[in-house]
Motif scaffolding. Structure first.
Motif, PDB file in Angstrom:
ATOM      1  N   ARG A   1      -6.329   7.723   0.742  1.00 57.19           N
ATOM      2  CA  ARG A   1      -4.933   8.077   0.473  1.00 57.19           C
ATOM      3  C   ARG A   1      -4.645   8.010  -1.026  1.00 57.19           C
ATOM      4  N   TYR A   2      -5.216   7.020  -1.689  1.00 53.85           N
ATOM      5  CA  TYR A   2      -5.048   6.906  -3.133  1.00 53.85           C
ATOM      6  C   TYR A   2      -5.591   8.149  -3.831  1.00 53.85           C
TER       7      TYR A   2
ATOM      8  N   ARG B   1      -9.339   3.947   4.415  1.00 55.65           N
ATOM      9  CA  ARG B   1      -8.196   4.850   4.560  1.00 55.65           C
ATOM     10  C   ARG B   1      -7.267   4.747   3.350  1.00 55.65           C
ATOM     11  N   TYR B   2      -6.993   3.532   2.888  1.00 52.69           N
ATOM     12  CA  TYR B   2      -6.141   3.357   1.702  1.00 52.69           C
ATOM     13  C   TYR B   2      -6.778   4.003   0.478  1.00 52.69           C
ATOM     14  N   THR B   3      -8.079   3.880   0.355  1.00 52.71           N
ATOM     15  CA  THR B   3      -8.786   4.487  -0.774  1.00 52.71           C
ATOM     16  C   THR B   3      -8.659   6.001  -0.735  1.00 52.71           C
TER      17      THR B   3
ATOM     18  N   SER C   1      -9.240  -0.262   4.765  1.00 46.34           N
ATOM     19  CA  SER C   1      -9.467  -0.204   3.314  1.00 46.34           C
ATOM     20  C   SER C   1      -9.965   1.174   2.892  1.00 46.34           C
TER      21      SER C   1
ATOM     22  N   TYR D   1       0.794  -1.219   0.000  1.00 51.94           N
ATOM     23  CA  TYR D   1       0.000   0.000   0.000  1.00 51.94           C
ATOM     24  C   TYR D   1       0.833   1.279   0.000  1.00 51.94           C
TER      25      TYR D   1
END
Length: 190
Positions: free
Chosen positions: A78-79, A74-76, A72, A19
């Motif tokens: 950040r993306y 949070r990763y989205t 998940s 990630y």
């Protein structure tokens, strides 16, 4: 109603090098199916559809307790912050999730499977400007499990806020509330 991509992800319960920024940049601009299935592939497709069709997009993150839904999401975020080169210094997820201690206190409880299980749903809306850069976000909660206030299954607890209040019972600002320790309030805090 059109349903797009469905991704099944498994929480490995440990940090994996899947990630980081290099992975974000690898998925940025790629077409769905060109790369391995990944939360960043789903985010890229939603971002491209938003920019191409100028229409709102939704990503639904679902799963059982401990599945990694918050991570998940949070990763989205950040993306989106990274690929949009947002002026928010690419840390919009930190700003949105800064409210987590408050929402967790009043909406999370200890369950048999997870010491910090969300007992509510979250709806996070990310706002973009005309250049598709993030300009803000709103988080709303819904479906609070109200029955937990008066009943918990065996070996489960009430919402964290009650324990936090009882832990603060001896502080001067809480004296008037006549709070006891959580162990003394067995009927409410089993």
């Amino acid at each position: 109603l059109v349903v797009g991509i469905i991704l099944v992800a498994i929480n490995p319960y440990k940090q994996l090098p899947l990630y980081g920024d290099a992975i974000i940049h690898a998925y940025s601009g790629q077409n769905m199916g060109d790369m391995d299935p990944h939360i960043f592939a789903v985010a890229e497709e939603a971002y491209k559809q938003m920019a191409r069709n100028n229409k709102n997009q939704s990503i639904i993150v679902s799963g059982e307790s401990g599945a990694g839904k918050t991570v998940s999401a949070r990763y989205t975020m950040r993306y989106f912050a990274t690929v949009s080169k947002s002026s928010s210094n690419a840390h919009v997820e930190d700003k949105v999730l800064a409210s987590n201690p408050i929402t967790e206190a009043v909406g999370n409880a200890k369950t048999m499977r997870n010491d910090n299980s969300s007992r509510f749903g979250k709806y996070t809306e990310i706002s973009f400007d005309q250049s598709y850069q993030i300009i803000g976000a709103n988080m709303r909660t819904y479906l609070l499990e109200k029955s937990r206030v008066v009943f918990q299954s065996e070996n489960e607890r009430n919402y964290h806020i009650f324990y936090q209040l009882c832990a603060s019972a001896m502080k001067p600002e809480f004296k008037n509330l006549k709070l006891g320790r959580s162990q003394e309030n067995n009927l409410l805090f089993t």
